[in-house]
Design an enzyme around this catalytic site. Structure first.
Site, mmCIF file in Angstrom:
data_model
loop_
_atom_site.group_PDB
_atom_site.id
_atom_site.type_symbol
_atom_site.label_atom_id
_atom_site.label_comp_id
_atom_site.label_asym_id
_atom_site.label_seq_id
_atom_site.Cartn_x
_atom_site.Cartn_y
_atom_site.Cartn_z
ATOM 1 N N GLU A 128 1.191 -105.364 33.821
ATOM 2 C CA GLU A 128 2.419 -104.916 34.514
ATOM 3 C C GLU A 128 3.492 -106.017 34.528
ATOM 4 O O GLU A 128 4.682 -105.741 34.373
ATOM 5 C CB GLU A 128 2.062 -104.529 35.961
ATOM 6 C CG GLU A 128 3.207 -103.968 36.777
ATOM 7 C CD GLU A 128 3.681 -102.621 36.267
ATOM 8 O OE1 GLU A 128 2.951 -101.638 36.395
ATOM 9 O OE2 GLU A 128 4.812 -102.548 35.739
ATOM 10 N N LYS A 204 9.543 -107.228 25.439
ATOM 11 C CA LYS A 204 9.262 -106.227 26.483
ATOM 12 C C LYS A 204 9.380 -104.810 25.915
ATOM 13 O O LYS A 204 8.580 -103.930 26.228
ATOM 14 C CB LYS A 204 10.219 -106.412 27.659
ATOM 15 C CG LYS A 204 9.994 -107.718 28.404
ATOM 16 C CD LYS A 204 11.151 -108.006 29.348
ATOM 17 C CE LYS A 204 10.939 -109.285 30.135
ATOM 18 N NZ LYS A 204 12.149 -109.683 30.870
#
Ligand SMILES: NC(=O)c1ccc[n+]([C@@H]2O[C@H](COP(=O)([O-])OP(=O)(O)OC[C@H]3O[C@@H](n4cnc5c(N)ncnc54)[C@H](OP(=O)(O)O)[C@@H]3O)[C@@H](O)[C@H]2O)c1
Length: 324
Positions: A128, A204
């Protein structure tokens, strides 16, 4: 009460946040997990640095000493780069350790292989913190949108770039002045290349692609540029707002991705996201358009993501059944 033994790889901005949250949340963790959480080892690089850690914690530059800790259950990884990190993580997985990582550059490249390895060894690998720190985008995609098809993702995935663009426009300042300000405020690193050239947002986006579409586009084919590519004057005088947008969508069988400055107007969903915040817009076939926003970096937000991952892993039967 059973004990969960944890080791940290890295004790920098993120590692220190993780250590502090574990130390200050003992009672809450006991209630949530029915176990005591003990940090038993920490891997660092520079043995001369002063560390604020309890005396009984093994602090070492030798990964072998970490692996040799009897009954080690979980590793929080927040070091830099993919070598030797990947080999450390592979060995920890083989030994039955769960992994929680914040290392986006490493995970964008090696995440799929590590996930496969974790599956084979019946352990979890959680990530996460690799995308937008404490903003729970990974869990949202993984667990809350399982019946949905994600059609497109658009994100402001680098807080430093968004801060610089916002300040340049609002205060009519040159790039170099705002970059200096960002460094003084701790938003930008001494070497800001990864942020201002777009690599950080790119990594990302690749992690999100793997998660949402099960694969990544060919890295060489991604249209990639950072905020440093737009002339100063253009940012300050544009009729709309420049935003550094990472975007990915599936067109037929192809995945199209770009990471670049885009001139937005007030109808764009990311137009009003200013300063260091990150934001992600998910376009889905059933739930529609979902936007999620919050601090995308920093010690506590990143530690938050890692500890939430940790709780999730150890609340599952799989992990707690092996505790003694
Ligand atoms: N900072 C953020 O807001 C943020 C947010 C999300 C993700 N991340 C990711 O989290 C990771 C850590 O970021 P950070 O900001 O915490 O970095 P940092 O402050 O520079 O800390 C890095 C830590 O890793 C240690 N380290 C580096 N290479 C090592 C190696 N080969 N072996 C052992 N230890 C090593 C360093 O040791 P010494 O202490 O001895 O120098 C230091 O403790 C990066 O991958 C970054 O991309 C950061």
């Amino acid at each position: 009460m059973p004990i969960i033994k944890a080791a940290l790889l890295g004790l920098g901005t993120v590692g220190e946040g993780v250590y502090e949250v574990i130390q200050t949340s003992q009672e809450q963790l006991k209630k949530l997990l029915g176990a005591e959480v003990k940090v038993v080892g920490i891997l660092i690089q520079d043995p001369e640095k002063q560390r604020q850690v309890a005396k009984d914690v093994l602090v070492t530059t030798d990964f072998e000493e970490i692996l040799a800790i009897p009954g080690l259950n979980v590793i929080f990884e927040s070091i830099i780069g993919d070598d030797p990190t990947v080999s450390y993580l592979k060995r920890a997985i083989e030994q039955g350790c769960h992994i929680i990582t914040a290392n986006k550059a490493m995970f964008a490249k090696h995440g799929a292989v590590l996930q496969q390895k974790a599956l084979e060894h019946d352990v979890e690998i959680a990530f996460e913190a690799t995308v937008a720190a404490g903003v729970p985008i990974i869990r949202t995609i993984k667990q809350q949108l399982q019946i949905n098809k994600i059609e497109r993702i658009q994100g402001l995935l680098n807080g430093t770039s968004n801060f610089i663009l916002t300040e340049m426009r609002k205060n009519q300042l040159p790039f170099s002045d705002v970059l200096k300000q960002a460094q003084e405020l701790g938003y930008a690193e001494a070497d800001p290349t990864n942020d201002v050239e777009g690599y950080d947002a790119f990594y990302k986006l690749m992690i999100l692609s793997q998660l949402a579409f099960g694969r990544q586009p060919n890295w060489d084919e991604v249209d990639l540029s950072g905020i440093a590519s737009i002339p100063n004057e253009q940012i300050r005088t544009a009729s709309g707002r420049y935003k550094h947008i990472a975007e990915i969508q599936k067109v037929g069988n192809e995945i199209k991705a770009s990471v670049k400055p885009v001139l937005t107007d007030e109808n764009h969903p990311l137009y009003n996201v200013e300063g260091v915040d990150n934001a992600i817009v998910l376009e889905t076939n059933l739930a529609g358009k979902i936007t999620i926003q919050g601090p995308g970096a920093g010690s506590k937000p990143t530690a938050s993501a890692m500890i939430e991952d940790f709780i999730h892993i150890f609340q599952s039967k799989k992990a707690t059944s092996v505790l003694v």
